[in-house]
Design a protein around this motif. Structure first.
Motif, short mmCIF file in Angstrom:
data_model
loop_
_atom_site.label_atom_id
_atom_site.label_comp_id
_atom_site.label_asym_id
_atom_site.label_seq_id
_atom_site.Cartn_x
_atom_site.Cartn_y
_atom_site.Cartn_z
N ARG A 105 -6.30 5.44 -6.99
CA ARG A 105 -5.94 6.34 -5.89
C ARG A 105 -5.23 5.63 -4.75
NH1 ARG A 105 -11.25 10.38 -5.38
NH2 ARG A 105 -11.07 11.27 -7.49
N GLU A 106 -5.20 4.31 -4.79
CA GLU A 106 -4.48 3.55 -3.75
C GLU A 106 -2.97 3.68 -3.89
OE1 GLU A 106 -5.89 1.95 -1.21
OE2 GLU A 106 -7.86 2.59 -1.93
N VAL A 107 -2.51 4.06 -5.07
CA VAL A 107 -1.07 4.19 -5.31
C VAL A 107 -0.60 5.54 -4.78
CG1 VAL A 107 0.77 4.20 -7.03
CG2 VAL A 107 -1.26 2.78 -7.40
N PRO A 108 0.42 5.56 -3.91
CA PRO A 108 0.96 6.84 -3.45
C PRO A 108 1.35 7.72 -4.64
CG PRO A 108 1.89 5.04 -2.18
CD PRO A 108 1.11 4.41 -3.29
N ARG A 109 1.02 9.00 -4.57
CA ARG A 109 1.24 9.90 -5.70
C ARG A 109 2.70 9.94 -6.15
NH1 ARG A 109 -1.29 15.72 -4.89
NH2 ARG A 109 -0.33 15.92 -6.96
N ARG A 110 3.63 9.78 -5.22
CA ARG A 110 5.05 9.86 -5.57
C ARG A 110 5.48 8.69 -6.45
NH1 ARG A 110 5.12 8.25 -0.02
NH2 ARG A 110 4.87 10.44 0.53
N LEU A 111 4.68 7.62 -6.50
CA LEU A 111 5.02 6.47 -7.34
C LEU A 111 4.37 6.53 -8.72
CD1 LEU A 111 4.77 3.48 -4.83
CD2 LEU A 111 6.74 4.90 -5.38
N VAL A 112 3.37 7.38 -8.86
CA VAL A 112 2.64 7.47 -10.12
C VAL A 112 3.43 8.30 -11.11
CG1 VAL A 112 0.51 8.28 -11.22
CG2 VAL A 112 0.42 7.23 -8.95
N HIS A 113 3.48 7.86 -12.38
CA HIS A 113 4.17 8.63 -13.42
C HIS A 113 3.54 10.01 -13.51
CE1 HIS A 113 5.55 9.86 -17.43
NE2 HIS A 113 6.53 9.00 -17.26
N ALA A 114 4.37 11.04 -13.39
CA ALA A 114 3.87 12.41 -13.26
C ALA A 114 2.97 12.84 -14.40
CB ALA A 114 5.05 13.36 -13.14
N LYS A 115 3.30 12.46 -15.63
CA LYS A 115 2.52 12.91 -16.79
C LYS A 115 1.40 11.94 -17.17
CE LYS A 115 6.31 15.53 -18.89
NZ LYS A 115 7.19 15.68 -20.09
N ARG A 116 1.69 10.66 -17.10
CA ARG A 116 0.74 9.68 -17.64
C ARG A 116 -0.23 9.12 -16.59
NH1 ARG A 116 3.15 5.04 -20.49
NH2 ARG A 116 1.23 5.10 -21.70
N LYS A 117 0.07 9.35 -15.31
CA LYS A 117 -0.76 8.84 -14.21
C LYS A 117 -0.88 7.32 -14.26
CE LYS A 117 -1.38 13.15 -13.25
NZ LYS A 117 -0.47 13.77 -12.24
N THR A 118 0.24 6.69 -14.54
CA THR A 118 0.28 5.24 -14.66
C THR A 118 1.25 4.66 -13.64
OG1 THR A 118 1.96 5.49 -16.39
CG2 THR A 118 -0.32 5.17 -17.11
N ILE A 119 1.21 3.34 -13.51
CA ILE A 119 2.10 2.62 -12.61
C ILE A 119 2.45 1.29 -13.27
CG2 ILE A 119 0.18 1.56 -11.34
CD1 ILE A 119 3.57 2.62 -9.80
N GLY A 120 3.69 0.85 -13.08
CA GLY A 120 4.08 -0.47 -13.54
C GLY A 120 3.78 -1.50 -12.46
N LEU A 121 3.27 -2.65 -12.87
CA LEU A 121 2.95 -3.72 -11.91
C LEU A 121 3.45 -5.06 -12.43
CD1 LEU A 121 -0.10 -1.90 -12.08
CD2 LEU A 121 0.09 -2.84 -9.79
N ARG A 122 3.88 -5.91 -11.49
CA ARG A 122 4.31 -7.24 -11.90
C ARG A 122 4.11 -8.24 -10.78
NH1 ARG A 122 10.46 -8.97 -11.47
NH2 ARG A 122 9.44 -10.63 -12.63
N ILE A 123 4.01 -9.51 -11.17
CA ILE A 123 3.97 -10.63 -10.22
C ILE A 123 5.13 -11.54 -10.59
CG2 ILE A 123 2.64 -12.55 -9.27
CD1 ILE A 123 0.10 -11.16 -10.30
N PRO A 124 6.19 -11.57 -9.79
CA PRO A 124 7.37 -12.37 -10.14
C PRO A 124 7.15 -13.86 -9.89
CG PRO A 124 7.70 -11.34 -8.01
CD PRO A 124 6.37 -10.84 -8.53
N ASP A 125 7.74 -14.68 -10.74
CA ASP A 125 7.70 -16.12 -10.54
C ASP A 125 8.96 -16.54 -9.80
OD1 ASP A 125 7.02 -18.76 -10.64
OD2 ASP A 125 7.42 -19.02 -12.78
N ASN A 126 9.03 -16.14 -8.53
CA ASN A 126 10.20 -16.39 -7.71
C ASN A 126 9.75 -16.65 -6.28
OD1 ASN A 126 12.30 -15.07 -5.67
ND2 ASN A 126 13.48 -15.76 -7.45
N ALA A 127 10.18 -17.77 -5.72
CA ALA A 127 9.69 -18.19 -4.41
C ALA A 127 10.07 -17.21 -3.30
CB ALA A 127 10.23 -19.58 -4.08
N ILE A 128 11.29 -16.66 -3.35
CA ILE A 128 11.71 -15.72 -2.31
C ILE A 128 10.90 -14.44 -2.38
CG2 ILE A 128 13.61 -14.29 -1.45
CD1 ILE A 128 15.54 -16.48 -2.39
N ALA A 129 10.77 -13.88 -3.58
CA ALA A 129 10.01 -12.64 -3.75
C ALA A 129 8.57 -12.80 -3.31
CB ALA A 129 10.08 -12.17 -5.20
N LEU A 130 7.94 -13.91 -3.69
CA LEU A 130 6.54 -14.14 -3.32
C LEU A 130 6.39 -14.35 -1.82
CD1 LEU A 130 5.37 -16.38 -6.32
CD2 LEU A 130 4.77 -13.99 -5.88
#
Length: 203
Positions: A105-130
């Motif tokens: 429920r911490e994920v804003p509803r507009r970001l959750v996949h409408a049908k599957r109720k899922t979210i993509g997540l990643r941790i990039p191995d990039n110094a600028i992004a981190l």
């Protein structure tokens, strides 16, 4: 007029990183480097920026958006993770993978996949992004920087600047980007399923 920051790829300048985080926190739309391709990023809760991304990339309502996180503890706040999936995440992050998981429920509803109720997540191995994520102190909503009609993502920050001037609020030049996006792995079933083969090798 888009702002343009040249940030060192391995030793990001703190002053510029903080300024970039402030732009995102204020509702700005940013192009930034990751460990795969350049990406579009905005504040996790910003509806207007999300709509700008949809219009820029012409995405439909079923597009799977991604939360870019700085560590596993942040992922566990936004996704439901069992022990087996935690071991997978621990082994493959940070790195060139996006994992699809049930959203909390911490994920804003507009970001959750409408049908599957899922979210993509990643941790990039990039110094600028981190560094950006650390300065923001929360995840960013993100998607690959690829425009309609383009087979591959942008790799040249100067080309991004020429084509997107005025369409985004900030372009971060972190050097040449990659052509291949992340490997997308669905962890919602009993067995992990590769949804898109990208840079990461999932074994």
């Amino acid at each position: 007029m888009s702002q343009y920051f040249a940030i060192h790829p391995s030793h990001p300048q703190r002053r510029l990183v903080v300024q970039a985080a402030e732009i995102v926190r204020a509702g700005g739309l940013m192009v930034y480097p990751t460990d795969t391709a350049y990406a579009l990023g905005c504040h996790i809760g910003d509806k207007q920026s999300l709509e700008r991304i949809r219009q820029l990339r012409r995405l439909d309502k079923n597009h799977h958006f991604t939360l870019t996180c700085r560590d596993l503890s942040e992922i566990s706040l936004y996704a439901r993770i069992n022990d087996a999936n935690y071991r997978i995440l621990k082994h493959f992050t940070p790195g060139p993978f996006t994992f699809i998981l049930p959203a909390t429920r911490e994920v804003p509803r507009r970001l959750v996949h409408a049908k599957r109720k899922t979210i993509g997540l990643r941790i990039p191995d990039n110094a600028i992004a981190l560094a950006l994520l650390e300065a923001l102190d929360e995840p960013m909503m993100t998607t690959t920087m690829r425009l309609p009609g383009h087979e591959h993502p942008y790799t040249d920050p100067e080309e991004i600047r020429a084509d997107l001037q005025g369409s985004v609020d900030l372009i971060i030049d972190g050097g040449a980007g990659g052509l291949v996006p992340t490997t997308v792995v669905d962890l919602t079933g009993d067995v992990p399923e590769i949804r898109r083969q990208g840079m990461g090798v999932f074994e």
